[in-house]
Design an enzyme around this catalytic site. Structure first.
Site, PDB file in Angstrom:
ATOM      1  N   HIS A   1       0.800  -1.231   0.000  1.00 32.56           N
ATOM      2  CA  HIS A   1       0.000   0.000   0.000  1.00 32.56           C
ATOM      3  C   HIS A   1       0.825   1.271   0.000  1.00 32.56           C
ATOM      4  O   HIS A   1       0.281   2.357  -0.135  1.00 32.56           O
ATOM      5  CB  HIS A   1      -0.922   0.035   1.221  1.00 32.56           C
ATOM      6  CG  HIS A   1      -0.215   0.439   2.480  1.00 32.56           C
ATOM      7  ND1 HIS A   1       0.692  -0.381   3.096  1.00 32.56           N
ATOM      8  CD2 HIS A   1      -0.255   1.567   3.217  1.00 32.56           C
ATOM      9  CE1 HIS A   1       1.162   0.232   4.177  1.00 32.56           C
ATOM     10  NE2 HIS A   1       0.609   1.411   4.266  1.00 32.56           N
TER      11      HIS A   1
HETATM   12  N1  UDP Z   1      -4.043  -4.838   8.664  1.00 30.22           N
HETATM   13  C1  UDP Z   1      -5.334  -5.339   8.793  1.00 30.22           C
HETATM   14  N2  UDP Z   1      -5.971  -5.791   7.671  1.00 30.22           N
HETATM   15  C2  UDP Z   1      -5.395  -5.788   6.436  1.00 30.22           C
HETATM   16  C3  UDP Z   1      -4.069  -5.286   6.333  1.00 30.22           C
HETATM   17  C4  UDP Z   1      -3.428  -4.804   7.464  1.00 30.22           C
HETATM   18  O1  UDP Z   1      -5.891  -5.372   9.889  1.00 30.22           O
HETATM   19  O2  UDP Z   1      -6.025  -6.200   5.467  1.00 30.22           O
HETATM   20  C5  UDP Z   1      -3.381  -4.343   9.872  1.00 30.22           C
HETATM   21  C6  UDP Z   1      -2.057  -4.974  10.153  1.00 30.22           C
HETATM   22  O3  UDP Z   1      -2.211  -6.171  10.864  1.00 30.22           O
HETATM   23  C7  UDP Z   1      -1.335  -3.892  10.937  1.00 30.22           C
HETATM   24  C8  UDP Z   1      -1.892  -2.624  10.360  1.00 30.22           C
HETATM   25  O4  UDP Z   1      -3.089  -2.973   9.688  1.00 30.22           O
HETATM   26  O5  UDP Z   1      -1.671  -3.963  12.301  1.00 30.22           O
HETATM   27  C9  UDP Z   1      -0.897  -2.044   9.398  1.00 30.22           C
HETATM   28  O6  UDP Z   1      -1.462  -1.014   8.722  1.00 30.22           O
HETATM   29  P1  UDP Z   1      -0.912  -0.476   7.320  1.00 30.22           P
HETATM   30  O7  UDP Z   1      -0.129  -1.555   6.657  1.00 30.22           O
HETATM   31  O8  UDP Z   1      -2.072   0.083   6.612  1.00 30.22           O
HETATM   32  O9  UDP Z   1       0.002   0.750   7.754  1.00 30.22           O
HETATM   33  P2  UDP Z   1       1.510   0.910   8.199  1.00 30.22           P
HETATM   34  O10 UDP Z   1       1.765  -0.029   9.334  1.00 30.22           O
HETATM   35  O11 UDP Z   1       2.374   0.672   7.014  1.00 30.22           O
HETATM   36  O12 UDP Z   1       1.595   2.337   8.650  1.00 30.22           O
END
Ligand code: UDP
Length: 363
Positions: free
Chosen positions: A206
């Site tokens: 993403h």
């Molecule tokens: N996550 C979720 N469902 C999904 C994909 C990710 O619940 O389909 C959770 C994942 O387990 C983690 C969080 O979302 O706890 C991560 O978010 P994201 O990847 O959007 O953001 P980043 O961590 O890169 O800021």
């Protein structure tokens, strides 16, 4: 004491869930007021987390999402400023590195309301990432900085932030993984997918540096396809839109599903063979569940995991993705890098203690 918590994006709901619970359990005297900026607004990117993680419904929803970074941040600052003047919190609590984080921190700092930043000190040292700008600026106006790792603490010291403002507390996402793993549940998947044996790769994509660059996104799908592995990809809405724009064909071995809730995500992480991701949170969760991770970025904030041999950076190089996703990653020893699983409680206690010790400075 009133604490105004500002959240807006998926990873922030997960982090705030454990801290909110800690306020209720350990400091019920604190009145937490939750503001959802509206940054993530799809049901499967927002509502599902409030429902299944039992986060109190937001007291305010600003409904700001869908614009550019500048539009969103500006509109959030304006609305948050009005809200803060009305609510008069003693603290503003922000998480991570999104536009909601920065908007909350800026609005509060200009009203002389102290800001507490959970997940402070992370750096990719890549200023082209919107997240990097958000975190650096937030850290420099925060009054108390909760670093999840020693690297984070060191980064803050290197930038001249006063030592006494920095608290090394571990990672509230580790708390979340321990608490919610008991409730993890298998997602609904296509019938022909038999993944009970754990022979699958869990993938998420993403990050703007991958989705906004058609060549990088094409390379990633090429590498995933050429690996021939069974790959489950809960797809972020932004990535879905870009795949359509660029006309990328999804390889047959890649099973695209809608974003899943956290409880289903935890099940996938706990049961997969390997994780391939560009997410910050998912890199760590792979480690929490003892799974090797292939990170499709050029750098990472979680350098400890690369140094420990659990995480491999492959960028958007199709050949490297193919090789690493398919390969058996040697197991290195698992160490406790992210605290004890009680970080949220420490965050809550620190905020309360600071308020008690220095009332004149924080009022
Ligand atoms: N996550 C979720 N469902 C999904 C994909 C990710 O619940 O389909 C959770 C994942 O387990 C983690 C969080 O979302 O706890 C991560 O978010 P994201 O990847 O959007 O953001 P980043 O961590 O890169 O800021």
């Amino acid at each position: 004491m009133k604490v105004l918590t500002i959240i807006g994006a998926r990873p922030q709901f997960i982090k705030a869930a454990v801290v909110s619970r800690a306020f209720k359990e350990h400091r019920p005297d604190v009145q937490e007021i939750i503001v959802h900026t509206g940054q993530h607004y799809d049901a499967n990117m927002s509502d599902v987390f409030f429902d299944e993680l039992e986060i109190p419904k937001p007291d305010y929803n600003l409904g700001i999402g869908g614009g550019t970074h500048g539009q969103n941040t500006g509109r959030m600052i304006e609305k948050l400023e009005g809200l803060m003047m009305e609510v008069q919190p003693l603290w503003v609590l922000v998480y991570g590195d999104t536009d909601s984080t920065l908007a909350g921190a800026l609005a509060a700092a200009k009203l002389h309301i102290p800001v507490a930043h959970v997940e402070a000190g992370l750096r990719s040292f890549n200023r082209r990432m919107p997240e990097e700008i958000n975190r650096v600026l937030t850290d420099h106006i925060a009054e108390i900085l909760f670093a999840p790792t020693e690297t984070g603490r060191q980064n803050l010291l290197n930038e001249g932030i006063a030592q006494e403002k920095i608290k090394l507390v571990g990672d509230v996402m580790y708390d979340a993984s321990l608490f919610y793993k008991e409730k993890a549940r298998k997602p609904h998947l296509p019938a022909e997918l038999n993944i009970e044996g754990g022979d699958f790769v869990l993938c998420t994509i993403h990050r703007a540096e991958n989705t906004d660059d058609s060549q990088r996104l094409k390379n990633i799908f090429q590498g995933l396809g050429d690996s021939g592995e069974t790959i489950i990809l809960p797809l972020h809405p932004r990535t879905r839109a870009k795949i359509a724009d660029y006309g990328i064909a999804i390889p047959e071995n890649v099973w695209v599903i809608d974003p899943v809730g956290y409880l289903e995500m935890v099940w996938l992480e706990a049961n997969c063979r390997l994780v391939a991701t560009d997410s910050g949170g998912v890199q760590k969760e792979a480690y929490f569940f003892g799974k090797p991770c292939v990170t499709m970025r050029d750098e990472t904030e979680w350098v400890e995991l690369v140094e420990a041999g659990w995480n491999r950076l492959v960028g958007a190089d199709a050949q490297a993705i193919e090789n690493q996703v398919g390969c058996e990653v040697p197991e290195a020893a698992w160490q406790s890098i992210f605290g004890t699983g009680r970080s949220a409680q420490v965050v809550v206690e620190e905020i309360c203690q600071l308020s008690a010790n220095k009332p004149s400075e924080v009022h």
